[in-house]
Design a protein around this motif. Sequence first.
Motif, PDB file in Angstrom:
ATOM      1  N   SER A 134       7.641  -6.630  33.519  1.00  0.00           N
ATOM      2  CA  SER A 134       8.632  -6.456  34.312  1.00  0.00           C
ATOM      3  C   SER A 134       9.469  -7.487  34.966  1.00  0.00           C
ATOM      4  O   SER A 134       8.769  -8.194  35.458  1.00  0.00           O
ATOM      5  N   ASN A 135      10.602  -7.450  35.171  1.00  0.00           N
ATOM      6  CA  ASN A 135      11.428  -8.236  35.749  1.00  0.00           C
ATOM      7  C   ASN A 135      11.832  -7.688  37.113  1.00  0.00           C
ATOM      8  O   ASN A 135      12.843  -8.089  37.929  1.00  0.00           O
ATOM      9  N   THR A 136      10.952  -6.647  37.726  1.00  0.00           N
ATOM     10  CA  THR A 136      11.167  -6.096  38.921  1.00  0.00           C
ATOM     11  C   THR A 136      11.226  -7.140  40.144  1.00  0.00           C
ATOM     12  O   THR A 136      10.647  -8.059  39.979  1.00  0.00           O
ATOM     13  N   SER A 137      12.138  -6.651  41.057  1.00  0.00           N
ATOM     14  CA  SER A 137      12.180  -7.395  42.230  1.00  0.00           C
ATOM     15  C   SER A 137      11.633  -6.643  43.616  1.00  0.00           C
ATOM     16  O   SER A 137      11.441  -7.340  44.718  1.00  0.00           O
ATOM     17  N   SER A 138      11.673  -5.501  43.276  1.00  0.00           N
ATOM     18  CA  SER A 138      11.460  -4.711  44.331  1.00  0.00           C
ATOM     19  C   SER A 138      10.295  -3.588  44.080  1.00  0.00           C
ATOM     20  O   SER A 138       9.975  -2.892  45.113  1.00  0.00           O
ATOM     21  N   LEU A 139       9.892  -3.410  43.164  1.00  0.00           N
ATOM     22  CA  LEU A 139       9.131  -2.162  42.686  1.00  0.00           C
ATOM     23  C   LEU A 139       7.526  -3.005  42.471  1.00  0.00           C
ATOM     24  O   LEU A 139       7.306  -4.028  42.021  1.00  0.00           O
ATOM     25  N   SER A 140       6.381  -2.045  42.925  1.00  0.00           N
ATOM     26  CA  SER A 140       5.034  -2.598  42.318  1.00  0.00           C
ATOM     27  C   SER A 140       4.817  -2.545  41.064  1.00  0.00           C
ATOM     28  O   SER A 140       4.967  -1.494  40.423  1.00  0.00           O
ATOM     29  N   VAL A 141       4.121  -3.704  40.554  1.00  0.00           N
ATOM     30  CA  VAL A 141       3.879  -3.997  39.144  1.00  0.00           C
ATOM     31  C   VAL A 141       2.750  -2.738  38.865  1.00  0.00           C
ATOM     32  O   VAL A 141       2.539  -2.282  38.054  1.00  0.00           O
ATOM     33  N   THR A 142       1.872  -2.759  39.916  1.00  0.00           N
ATOM     34  CA  THR A 142       0.762  -1.895  39.723  1.00  0.00           C
ATOM     35  C   THR A 142       1.092  -0.405  39.454  1.00  0.00           C
ATOM     36  O   THR A 142       0.798   0.235  38.828  1.00  0.00           O
ATOM     37  N   ALA A 143       2.286  -0.240  40.349  1.00  0.00           N
ATOM     38  CA  ALA A 143       2.938   1.253  40.246  1.00  0.00           C
ATOM     39  C   ALA A 143       3.379   1.566  38.850  1.00  0.00           C
ATOM     40  O   ALA A 143       3.440   2.620  38.177  1.00  0.00           O
ATOM     41  N   ILE A 144       4.239   0.613  38.274  1.00  0.00           N
ATOM     42  CA  ILE A 144       4.680   0.564  36.882  1.00  0.00           C
ATOM     43  C   ILE A 144       3.787   0.604  35.632  1.00  0.00           C
ATOM     44  O   ILE A 144       3.801   1.629  34.958  1.00  0.00           O
ATOM     45  N   ALA A 145       2.426  -0.263  35.896  1.00  0.00           N
ATOM     46  CA  ALA A 145       1.383  -0.278  35.022  1.00  0.00           C
ATOM     47  C   ALA A 145       0.904   1.009  34.989  1.00  0.00           C
ATOM     48  O   ALA A 145       0.161   1.579  33.919  1.00  0.00           O
ATOM     49  N   ALA A 146       0.801   1.856  36.114  1.00  0.00           N
ATOM     50  CA  ALA A 146       0.066   2.978  36.242  1.00  0.00           C
ATOM     51  C   ALA A 146       0.315   4.244  35.188  1.00  0.00           C
ATOM     52  O   ALA A 146      -0.312   5.071  34.859  1.00  0.00           O
ATOM     53  N   GLY A 147       1.738   4.035  34.653  1.00  0.00           N
ATOM     54  CA  GLY A 147       2.061   4.883  33.821  1.00  0.00           C
ATOM     55  C   GLY A 147       1.791   4.471  32.261  1.00  0.00           C
ATOM     56  O   GLY A 147       2.136   5.327  31.383  1.00  0.00           O
TER      57      GLY A 147
END
Length: 156
Positions: A134-147
């Motif tokens: 993810s190229n996110t700048s503001s979201l938790s990568v852990t939260a993205i990965a949880a899906g």
Amino acid sequence: MPPAMSSSPSSASIQAGRPIATAGVIGTGSMGRGIAQVLAEAGVVVRLADANPGAAEAARGFIADMLARKIAKGQCDETHRVATLDRLVVVSAEPQAFVGVALVVEAIVEALDVKRRLFSGLEPAVGPDCILASNTSSLSVTAIAAGCAVPERVAG
């Protein structure tokens, strides 16, 4: 063969230290097209996709313009430009377009539910060794990965 990144059985097939021959970039705004250009210039075949019709083609055109500017500055030659553009392949944003890639980088809207939906849709289509980044700048990568079924494959 290099050691696995994690000792958990679910991520045992994700290997560190292997070269990436083919990658996907989803989202072709300024960040996505920049990531795609760097990968393609490094010799990686890039499958370039965007949900907006024509956006991936426009990004490829923008990269062509950037490479022409590099030629004008003496930073590369025509052979490099042509080879780089040949490695940029516009595909649909459907998960099946990314079968066989070693890495997918998303550079889409900063919305947790959208990023989770993208990765959970990609996960069954890509191989077990594919890294989802993810190229996110503001979201938790852990939260993205949880899906994801295998959250250890997600990087950011």
